[in-house]
Scaffold this motif. Structure first.
Motif, PDB file in Angstrom:
ATOM      1  N   TRP A 266      51.475   6.054  12.509  1.00 21.47           N
ATOM      2  CA  TRP A 266      52.378   5.343  13.677  1.00 21.47           C
ATOM      3  C   TRP A 266      53.095   4.124  13.541  1.00 21.47           C
ATOM      4  N   GLN A 267      54.000   3.459  13.743  1.00 21.08           N
ATOM      5  CA  GLN A 267      54.464   2.456  13.325  1.00 21.08           C
ATOM      6  C   GLN A 267      55.641   2.120  14.774  1.00 21.08           C
ATOM      7  N   THR A 268      55.183   1.155  15.579  1.00 18.99           N
ATOM      8  CA  THR A 268      56.342   0.518  16.931  1.00 18.99           C
ATOM      9  C   THR A 268      57.892   0.496  16.264  1.00 18.99           C
ATOM     10  N   SER A 269      57.832   0.591  14.910  1.00 23.79           N
ATOM     11  CA  SER A 269      59.197  -0.198  14.660  1.00 23.79           C
ATOM     12  C   SER A 269      59.397  -0.333  13.466  1.00 23.79           C
ATOM     13  N   THR A 270      60.702  -0.402  12.609  1.00 24.47           N
ATOM     14  CA  THR A 270      60.469  -0.577  11.203  1.00 24.47           C
ATOM     15  C   THR A 270      60.029  -2.395  11.423  1.00 24.47           C
ATOM     16  N   PRO A 271      59.497  -2.301  10.296  1.00 29.21           N
ATOM     17  CA  PRO A 271      59.095  -4.071  10.721  1.00 29.21           C
ATOM     18  C   PRO A 271      60.181  -4.804  10.191  1.00 29.21           C
TER      19      PRO A 271
END
Ligand SMILES: [Ca+2]
Ligand SMILES: [Ca+2]
Ligand SMILES: [Ca+2]
Ligand SMILES: [Ca+2]
Ligand SMILES: [Ca+2]
Ligand SMILES: [Ca+2]
Ligand SMILES: [Ca+2]
Ligand SMILES: [Ca+2]
Ligand SMILES: [Ca+2]
Ligand SMILES: [Ca+2]
Ligand SMILES: [Ca+2]
Ligand SMILES: [Ca+2]
Ligand SMILES: [Ca+2]
Ligand SMILES: [Ca+2]
Ligand SMILES: [Ca+2]
Ligand SMILES: [Ca+2]
Lengths: 159, 159, 159, 159, 159, 159, 159, 159, 159, 159
Positions: free
Chosen positions: E136-141
């Motif tokens: 999981w990531q918070t958003s597109t970096p």
């Protein structure tokens, strides 16, 4: 180095990290300590792998690096691990040739621990594109003891 | 180097091994040759991997070694592979810095082949414990062409 | 090569092994076959990995070897896998340069299958210490299709 | 297969192992279950790696084996892991071609879960010295979601 | 968990080891701390690799293990590393499903640090022969930031 | 650190080894030097891999170790490699946190070289069983330049 | 299992694939065959590697998987390879514990072939996160025979 | 095969490539040659690694492939390397079972060279998902000679 | 620990998972069980690989982790695998030094099983950048038994 | 080669780099030097790994490359490492067959050092797709000395 045999109960590395252990400035100042071996009647092997070793070239003063692996069979004593860490760290500003430096680590341990058997593998980083490794053991290991290969990968250059 | 465009039909490396090709003494003497590209209407990539490259340090005269990978997309010409081998061999007694030497190989090929695109990865053996790699491409590669990563393992020292 | 489109139901490789399929003597004699693609409405990728490829050098007659990986996105047809095996085998006594041979495999498949997209990676064994790889795809792959890297390890020489 | 959406609270694989789950005799008999996804407002990826997959060749009846990796982004539901295990196990006596079998696994999951996105990589063991891999995804993955490469090593033959 | 923002000057992990930090009995008791980020005007990535993670299965109470990698781009704060270690340790007797547990670690860090971006890769040990990974990531970096692949090897079973 | 731009002709590392270069006692004393870049009109990448880096923990004084990889695209200048070696060596007795130390190396190079682009990957040895990596680049790299992945293997603990 | 010694001339696996060999439903039904050994006066080793082995847990009925390696020194007979393949396949619906199943494979071969020497390495996939391996040989191998290590990588969990 | 002992001075492979050596059509036609061994008074080992070996299945006529490694200790003679290459190539259209073919290569060399000792490791590509390896040596190697393991990785299937 | 010899028929791990086995709170509470060994007349080796081991530091209370491999030759008894799993799990909240903990696992098994031979390799995760491994076997293994190397990769730090 | 025994105190490689050591044009011109061995009463092994070796084919004049590893047990003398580097470099324009060249390096060292024991492993790059390795040791190594395997990976071709 002052190697002062002690007889405390084997308190370990992480614990001692909490104390303000001054970093020893040389192998002579380092205080390598021993504690009574557990399971003394049994012949087991203890391996320390130390990929963070550095010393100085005695001629140029430039840093050298090594990956060091020590195997030994305790008799009465085991090395106290934090003091071993500090002992290895104490070579940081010490000048010594590869062969000599490797042997000094091993023989200092032998003097302190009087182990049944000990060996060192010192895998130095390349100089001039050509690394030197040093391998030494005190004697043929005793029968009936299991000693796995160190299996450190050989130096491969590039590609 | 004399880069003499030729128009023969692409006879390959192994064939030419049979001829008494004198080893060129320098990049200037090497005779890098080109032959018409097959499948000229298509954009494919040709990769040469040359792990046997050596040149000299221009200051000390000591040998340097590199693992070299060249990728290119031919336009009208492809490089004749035996002449490429001899061209690379011609650096054996040639003194050049890592960056310059890597670029000279690439730009000589570009001059001869006028490729759609070319890149070089030069992975030098360490000096002072610290290798230099050089990466260059002529431009952003054209769309629609597949160019796999070179994926040469990084230098890891010891351990 | 006679590429005869067929419309049977996709019987696979292991089945056909049981029949006395004569080994085709050349790519021209090989009979590469196609069968209707399953799940035709979906864009999936099929990868064949063929590490057992061999052909001949057109000049010296000496054997060449390659590790070949083919990826494609079927449209109406998929290749029948036993016929692909026999087609690749048919290069065994066929003389062709590396670049040409790699492209011929790919374009023969494209002619037969009219795929949405196809690519070939041909990783040839070294000659003169320097292997050649050939990479080609028909076009930029369509959006929304997942195509993993082929990730064949680079040639590393020794050590 | 009966895919009966359920709404229980996500009890996991190890728990269900304790129940006497009969092994389903075919994909049709398998009961793939879903549970509400945790953290439903967030777009995360779940990867299942299943190196213990086996089915039958529909023509010869001989066993086939595959290493299967499934990645998906849940929307409302996640798959209940023990039921997925049993679903994969249900192909053990099921005859299907490689391409079809790979797609059936994927599309059954898609039908049940209605995920934001899903892909399957099916890496089959070689037949005739040449393995087939199948790669499929439902669509271009949504922006802003992190999906690492599956990075399953390619087939290398011997040596 | 009590996440108490502090503003001290970034004293690091090894220092704090010396203090008698009680092991927190649950994530709720853990006290994850933050310190002001150095080089705040620059967008760099910090990666923590934690191969020593363990929690409990909420149904059976059996231990689960995971290898966890966290990448983030600090804004105003970085996480104090010893408190992160203790926070991860606090799951030792905590029961949670794989997906939920992975997300809880990530979102707790996000709440505390308010980072520009964060991602977690949780690579769980297999249960039933089939491991689960969560990504999981918070958003597109954000553009212009370099984020290397985590490149944790896939699960391979045996052989 | 005194970063004194010089304009000599790029004499390299091995040459300077011969001179009695005193080891700089701190980054401030180190004299990082630059020389005019060859092939200045072209955008190539230079990579330095430095697996022999060590500094001190600012709180405990204990040694830290890192494997450092620097990539940059020169504009007018390249770094003189021996001075880079000495600059990295100068951290040997310097106390700094991981994040700060990594950034200081990078920004010192940026100040001196004013490169088109630069990035650093600092892969620190584990403390508390959990290593920290730091990744930073000056900006999105310019289009048309080829920058291979650093591909340093992740930390894996044991087993 | 009916182990019927035959004396035909050693026709191999690929040939027999063409015949409609029914898949044996159990080890008892499998018909493991032997053929006269070539080069009977010489002591050589034959290794079979079978990564596609599966059986059932005798208690739960769930599938188990193993990677199996068999080494033997023929005396009068070698095993006919297709019959070995079918014999291994016959465990597919057979329930047996790991240790027993491994030994049954080995001892069945010993009974049939009366080899000079035989060993089996059975590397089972993990259950409960902990794989079991079984190693057995008939006796100390005879002197003067070369038997390379099986060198199957150990199980490593994740990371 | 005509094995004609010659006594010339050991001219090597690359030289002979230049001559129009006709490819021998069978092992019988191949002309394996020997030259006097250098350093005859010393017991050294010569290893040839031949990953480009192919022959035919005697029953189906389909190609087989193997990776072959030969180790030997010369007595009076060493094998001339180009003639060995041609000898191995001569199996290209030769039909033979795996065990027999491996032994034929070895014993032909033994007949010609009368070496102190010789061994062959033949690592065949899988058929039916199960590769066969053959290992043979003439006898226990003499004491005092160093013979490293061949260490060819085992077959691993997929994943 | 209560080690109660039982004589049931060897029901295995996966079966017992279904029962509500309470997790033992300490090695003393764990109930390690034995079952009669199959194939008792034969000397085979059983290997358990346990990469999910964790205990506590007796001084700081911080978790320690190890990858543990146990090899043994049964005499009358084998260990029941689920009880072994629970026994290893019981160290989760137990404080013990590395050397002592490794030996306790081994000697508890020896007491229960009275095996012909047993060894343990305990590969601990690094503390202070330096891991400790412990290797012990009961005696020289008996002749004629095959015991492959454990071949757990050495610790390598970073890079 | 002039091998002039000297008795200085062992100044090392990096020091001597600073001197204007002319590159020796042939092995005959190289001046291999020895210095008194440290720790003379102990039997240790010194390993040099030289992946940067190149010589010429005596027939075609084309460059050959090798990865060379030398292990020895000093008696009275150790080799001075810079002189070893220069000695190996001196083969750069020297023509010699693989077997002869490997032995010449070893025996020159033996003549100079009169070591207790020495061995060489020379791993040559492939010619004709088939590399030659040469392994030699002076005798059975003395008991009680530890000599790890060289473990240089075998040549694998492609794939
Ligand atoms: Ca090894
Ligand atoms: Ca390292
Ligand atoms: Ca890769
Ligand atoms: Ca190399
Ligand atoms: Ca990859
Ligand atoms: Ca990867
Ligand atoms: Ca596998
Ligand atoms: Ca990678
Ligand atoms: Ca990669
Ligand atoms: Ca691990
Ligand atoms: Ca091994
Ligand atoms: Ca091995
Ligand atoms: Ca090995
Ligand atoms: Ca190994
Ligand atoms: Ca080995
Ligand atoms: Ca291969």
């Amino acid at each position: 180095m002052t190697s002062s045999p002690t007889q405390d109960d084997g308190s370990q590395f992480l614990t001692q990290l909490g104390q303000n252990s001054a970093q020893p400035a040389s192998p002579e100042e380092a205080r390598l300590e021993r504690v009574p071996a557990p399971d003394r009647g049994r012949r087991y092997v203890v391996r320390f792998t130390a990929p963070e070793f550095t010393s100085l070239c005695p001629v140029t003063g430039q840093p050298d690096f090594a990956h060091i692996v020590i195997d030994y069979i305790p008799d009465e004593w085991i090395v106290e691990s934090k003091s071993l860490k500090l002992f290895l760290t104490s070579f940081r500003n010490h000048g010594a040739f590869h062969e000599r430096c490797s042997m000094q680590i091993a023989t200092t341990l032998v003097d302190l621990l009087q182990p049944v058997w000990l060996r060192i593998g010192a895998y130095w980083y390349p100089r001039g594109g050509m690394p030197i490794d040093v391998f030494w053991q005190t004697s043929t290991p005793p029968e009936g003891v299991w000693i796995p290969a160190q299996d450190v990968p050989g130096y491969r250059g590039r590609g």
